[in-house]
Design a protein around this motif. Structure first.
Motif, mmCIF file in Angstrom:
data_model
loop_
_atom_site.group_PDB
_atom_site.id
_atom_site.type_symbol
_atom_site.label_atom_id
_atom_site.label_comp_id
_atom_site.label_asym_id
_atom_site.label_seq_id
_atom_site.Cartn_x
_atom_site.Cartn_y
_atom_site.Cartn_z
ATOM 1 N N SER A 1 0.834 -1.200 0.000
ATOM 2 C CA SER A 1 0.000 0.000 0.000
ATOM 3 C C SER A 1 0.875 1.259 0.000
ATOM 4 O O SER A 1 0.512 2.286 -0.584
ATOM 5 C CB SER A 1 -0.932 -0.076 1.208
ATOM 6 O OG SER A 1 -0.979 1.096 1.891
ATOM 7 N N PRO B 1 -9.489 9.100 7.004
ATOM 8 C CA PRO B 1 -9.038 8.031 6.098
ATOM 9 C C PRO B 1 -9.455 8.208 4.631
ATOM 10 O O PRO B 1 -8.642 8.063 3.739
ATOM 11 C CB PRO B 1 -9.672 6.773 6.693
ATOM 12 C CG PRO B 1 -10.011 7.111 8.096
ATOM 13 C CD PRO B 1 -10.242 8.592 8.141
ATOM 14 N N GLU B 2 -10.681 8.574 4.360
ATOM 15 C CA GLU B 2 -11.139 8.640 2.968
ATOM 16 C C GLU B 2 -10.981 10.039 2.365
ATOM 17 O O GLU B 2 -10.455 10.189 1.274
ATOM 18 C CB GLU B 2 -12.625 8.245 2.892
ATOM 19 C CG GLU B 2 -12.899 6.798 3.311
ATOM 20 C CD GLU B 2 -12.331 5.780 2.329
ATOM 21 O OE1 GLU B 2 -12.354 6.059 1.121
ATOM 22 O OE2 GLU B 2 -11.840 4.725 2.790
ATOM 23 N N THR B 3 -11.438 11.020 3.133
ATOM 24 C CA THR B 3 -11.474 12.384 2.578
ATOM 25 C C THR B 3 -10.185 13.160 2.820
ATOM 26 O O THR B 3 -9.965 14.193 2.204
ATOM 27 C CB THR B 3 -12.618 13.176 3.237
ATOM 28 O OG1 THR B 3 -12.371 13.219 4.660
ATOM 29 C CG2 THR B 3 -13.975 12.507 2.985
ATOM 30 N N TYR B 4 -9.363 12.679 3.727
ATOM 31 C CA TYR B 4 -8.115 13.358 4.127
ATOM 32 C C TYR B 4 -8.357 14.704 4.824
ATOM 33 O O TYR B 4 -7.467 15.542 4.886
ATOM 34 C CB TYR B 4 -7.180 13.564 2.924
ATOM 35 C CG TYR B 4 -6.701 12.283 2.301
ATOM 36 C CD1 TYR B 4 -6.013 11.329 3.046
ATOM 37 C CD2 TYR B 4 -6.944 12.005 0.959
ATOM 38 C CE1 TYR B 4 -5.590 10.140 2.476
ATOM 39 C CE2 TYR B 4 -6.517 10.818 0.377
ATOM 40 C CZ TYR B 4 -5.838 9.879 1.145
ATOM 41 O OH TYR B 4 -5.417 8.722 0.582
ATOM 42 N N GLN B 5 -9.564 14.905 5.316
ATOM 43 C CA GLN B 5 -9.822 16.148 6.055
ATOM 44 C C GLN B 5 -8.916 16.195 7.286
ATOM 45 O O GLN B 5 -8.763 15.184 7.975
ATOM 46 C CB GLN B 5 -11.290 16.195 6.523
ATOM 47 C CG GLN B 5 -12.291 16.379 5.400
ATOM 48 C CD GLN B 5 -12.031 17.633 4.585
ATOM 49 O OE1 GLN B 5 -11.998 18.726 5.110
ATOM 50 N NE2 GLN B 5 -11.813 17.459 3.284
ATOM 51 N N PRO C 1 0.078 9.095 5.352
ATOM 52 C CA PRO C 1 -0.855 9.134 4.213
ATOM 53 C C PRO C 1 -0.178 9.631 2.930
ATOM 54 O O PRO C 1 0.554 10.624 2.967
ATOM 55 C CB PRO C 1 -1.936 10.113 4.666
ATOM 56 C CG PRO C 1 -1.808 10.218 6.129
ATOM 57 C CD PRO C 1 -0.374 9.969 6.447
ATOM 58 N N LEU D 1 -0.833 11.233 -0.450
ATOM 59 C CA LEU D 1 -1.868 11.953 -1.200
ATOM 60 C C LEU D 1 -1.246 13.136 -1.912
ATOM 61 O O LEU D 1 -0.139 13.573 -1.544
ATOM 62 C CB LEU D 1 -2.969 12.430 -0.262
ATOM 63 C CG LEU D 1 -2.611 13.543 0.731
ATOM 64 C CD1 LEU D 1 -3.862 14.327 1.092
ATOM 65 C CD2 LEU D 1 -2.006 12.975 1.993
ATOM 66 N N ARG E 1 -8.000 18.787 -5.493
ATOM 67 C CA ARG E 1 -9.152 17.950 -5.862
ATOM 68 C C ARG E 1 -9.398 18.007 -7.358
ATOM 69 O O ARG E 1 -9.189 19.015 -7.973
ATOM 70 C CB ARG E 1 -10.399 18.424 -5.112
ATOM 71 C CG ARG E 1 -10.566 17.665 -3.813
ATOM 72 C CD ARG E 1 -11.836 18.033 -3.076
ATOM 73 N NE ARG E 1 -11.596 17.800 -1.653
ATOM 74 C CZ ARG E 1 -11.670 18.725 -0.713
ATOM 75 N NH1 ARG E 1 -12.015 19.950 -1.028
ATOM 76 N NH2 ARG E 1 -11.430 18.434 0.545
#
Lengths: 324, 438
Positions: free
Chosen positions: B138, B229-233, B393, B395, B438
């Motif tokens: 990952s 985890p999903e949105t990285y907020q 993370p 990203l 985004r």
């Protein structure tokens, strides 16, 4: 007035053609003009490719979002977004702009005063003049990176020599480069230490170019040393000062190496600390471009800095020439 | 043609020739295809392992490959870590990219989005999927695809000077935030003038990873979160984040730590007693630790109230440039470097990482084959910590968010902002960076 010979080299073919008036036949352009252009063409092409084109390219990139990796034709156009971002939302850029102005203003001002004082000293009948000249000029031939590292060690809060000396005369230790309040002042001090020798040399050349007759005439009129300095030396040094102020302000606004050397503790750190208190525009630009992949935003910073330098230079030229 | 005109043309041609000499040679741009058959293949490999102690063993591995594959010639280039990203991106822009480069996985999203990385061939993919842990896979994946061979794996642990703790009467390394603060205050030594002769806990200001990685390890060990985890907020500005940053601020305020004694070198030289640091420091500690390597203690990350000791993990990977004209040979080299040298043996990279660098190899078979090298007290603690490790993370904009958090943390350290304000400002900046990507 320019001589006819001068005109050959200072008038462009287009101007010559337009000045020919309503003649039936086009005036034949002097082959000498083409020759002149031919001989300066290597330099012209070099300037065009390595200076003019990059400026326009940089402006074009500043209107795009580019990460340096994406092929240039595929850069997304973002208009003035990069400018909006840096001017309205980038606290570090605004801080860097202020720091850069502070550095340039105090660095150039102190250097002017100290440089002139040093030149007056060397221009007098002082003993051991070569020794003093060496003392002033030695730092200028030392690499800024080496100087930055040397001062970093000397100004260390806990283990530095300067604090040890201050302690020996009863002054409490200072945080210097590790304090957000003192760090920029320390960088300005390092810049003064490094560049004052250059000011001394230029001022000295200016002083030695002032004819002795003026001083003799002033003495005949009853002027004392202070009056000679204010009414003879200073006015005649104005062109030298203009040169020093303009060129060194431009250089100071582009400062990078000294800050980088003095504020990076190792290969890992990115400089400008502590807490961005010594961040300057070019260092922030470098980090934005090569650390964050934001060439568009870094180019926008470069354009803003370009405009700032341009305006400041025009103001300086106007102020110093206007008073002549 | 008049002689003068001929001369004029010659001068212009000369000028253009000079200009041409300054431009890249034809074909120096992005290249594709395969090297002509029969010609010697030249591969350029770029890493940040440039120090003498790291350079020589790596060059020996590459020499071994060229002796096994005489048709291949390798140009091995190294730069320092801070120059690596600049070198990769500028070389790419100039059309002179290395064929193979070793890079930090946080840079991967931008490399992938820029079309810079070549997709591994199917046999390489199969090898990675079969021989690396899901965590390592990952760490080298982005957009649902694997982009290279995972190499070094680094986690963070609390390092301490055993001798100093013993002298201060501290029997065991701190296991909680409260114990960390107590220990740091006992270990700090103040000069008569108020400055610190020794910092109880070493901070690393000015270096994004040096500030953020230990902070995140403490944050997670305090039950907090970095990014959703999903949105990285951003979530680091919550109560646990504020409590974690408050711990640092208290250490500085009570003169138990000092940002000016701020680099891992101060721990190595004995100017600091404790430090949260990655395992790659092992080589430096072995060579230069002030009280000898045997006095380096390693303990899990201290926890906040009710927290579980958790460490941050980050990875590096070997990838191949999509513009390489020798992609096939480049992947063969990378695969050879990362494959076992024989039955039950370690891979050349595994051998290199554990002997020269002190890093943990990502390949499972390497961890088994090199178990003896990973079994000293130092490495055992780090290998064990991997079980409770959380990956940094990966990203787009990750590097920028990390820097924004670093600046927020440092603003609180230096008293420019309150803990709450510093973290909220960093979170707002992170939101902006996320929106832009985004």
């Amino acid at each position: 007035m320019a001589s006819p010979q001068d005109r050959v080299f200072t008038t462009s073919p287009a101007q010559l053609a337009s000045s020919a008036g309503p003649r039936k036949h086009r005036r034949r352009i002097d082959p000498k003009i083409w020759w002149a252009y031919a001989f300066i063409s290597p330099v012209l092409i070099f300037l065009l490719v390595f200076s003019v084109v990059p400026i326009f390219f940089s402006f074009w990139v500043s209107l795009h979002s580019w990460n340096l990796i994406t092929p240039i034709p595929e850069m997304p156009f973002v208009g003035v977004d990069n400018y909006t971002r840096i001017l309205l939302y980038d606290d570090v850029f605004r801080r860097a702009l202020v720091n850069t102005f502070v550095f340039a203003f105090w660095g150039v001002t102190f250097n002017l005063v100290l440089g002139l004082a040093g030149a007056l000293l060397l221009n007098s009948r002082i003993r051991w003049r070569p020794l003093w000249s060496t003392f002033f000029f030695l730092p200028i031939v030392t690499a800024p990176l080496a100087l930055g590292m040397m001062w970093t060690a000397l100004l260390n809060k806990n283990f530095g020599l300067v604090n040890a000396l201050l302690g020996s005369i009863g002054i409490p230790p200072q945080p210097f480069l590790s304090s957000p309040e003192q760090a920029l002042g320390c960088i300005i001090f390092m810049a003064i230490y490094q560049y004052v020798g250059y000011y001394v040399v230029v001022f000295l050349a200016g002083l030695q170019g002032i004819p002795q007759d003026y001083y003799d005439a002033a003495a005949v009129d009853g002027a004392n040393a202070r009056q000679s300095f204010w009414y003879v030396t200073l006015p005649l040094l104005r062109p030298v000062m203009l040169f020093l102020v303009v060129t060194n302000t431009i250089g100071a606004l582009q400062v990078f190496d000294l800050v980088f050397a003095a504020t990076t503790g190792g290969a890992e750190t990115s400089g400008g600390g502590p807490a961005n208190s010594t961040m300057v525009v070019v260092l922030h630009m470098y980090n934005t471009a090569f650390k964050f992949f934001r060439m568009g935003r870094a180019s926008a910073m470069a354009m803003v800095l370009f405009v700032v330098i341009f305006v400041i230079t025009l103001v300086q030229l106007w102020l110093l020439r206007h008073r002549e | 043609m008049k002689p003068s005109r001929t001369l004029f043309i010659l001068v212009v041609v000369f000028a253009l020739t000079m200009l041409n000499a300054c431009l890249p040679a034809p074909g120096a741009g992005l290249q594709e295809g395969v090297a002509p058959a029969g010609e010697k293949v030249k591969l350029t490999v770029l890493t940040h392992w440039g120090e003498e102690s790291l350079l020589k063993p790596m060059r020996a591995k590459l020499d071994e490959y060229t002796s096994l594959n005489p048709h291949v010639e390798i140009d091995y280039q190294t730069v320092t870590f801070d120059q690596l990203l600049t070198k990769i991106t500028t070389a790419r822009a100039a059309g002179i990219s290395p064929d193979v480069y070793h890079f930090y996985n946080l840079w991967m999203p931008d490399f992938v989005e820029g079309g810079m990385l070549d997709e591994p061939p199917s046999d390489v993919l199969a090898d990675i999927q079969a021989n690396y842990s899901p965590g390592s896979q990952s760490a080298v994946s982005y957009g649902g695809k694997i982009w290279g061979y995972p190499t070094e794996l680094n986690t963070y642990q609390l390092l301490y000077n055993k001798k100093m703790l013993q002298e201060a009467g501290i029997e065991a390394p701190p296991a909680t935030f409260a114990e960390l603060k107590d220990a740091a205050c006992k270990l700090a030594i103040a000069n008569p003038d108020g400055t610190l002769a020794r910092s109880g806990f070493v901070l690393m200001p000015g270096w994004d990873s040096g500030v953020v990685h230990p902070f995140l390890s403490l944050l997670w060990s305090n039950g907090g979160e970095y990014l959703a985890p999903e949105t990285y907020q951003p979530l680091f500005n919550g109560p646990q984040g504020q409590a974690t940053l408050q711990l640092y601020v208290d250490l500085i305020g009570e003169k138990c730590a000092d940002p000016s004694i701020g680099a891992f070198g101060n721990f190595v030289e004995g100017k600091g007693a404790m430090l949260i640091m990655a395992n790659w420091l092992r080589a430096t500690l072995k060579d230069a630790f002030v009280d000898g390597y045997e006095n380096v203690g390693v303990a899990p990350i201290p926890t906040g109230e009710g927290g579980v000791s958790t460490t941050l993990q980050y990875n590096w990977l070997y990838g191949v440039d999509s513009g390489s004209k020798n992609k096939e040979e480049a992947w063969k080299l990378v695969q050879w470097l990362n494959s076992p040298a024989g039955e039950g043996a370690a891979s050349p990279i595994g051998d290199y990482l554990t002997s020269a660098l002190g890093a943990i190899p990502s390949r499972i078979s390497d961890q088994q084959a090199l178990a003896d090298r990973l079994s000293d007290e130092f490495m055992t603690a780090y290998v064990r910590s991997a079980a409770n490790a959380r990956a940094e993370p990966v990203l787009r904009g990750g590097q920028e968010i990390k820097t924004a958090l670093q600046q927020g943390i440092e603003a609180a350290w230096y008293g420019q902002k309150t803990v709450e304000q510093a973290l909220n400002d960093a979170a707002a900046e992170a939101e902006r960076i996320l929106a832009e990507n985004r």
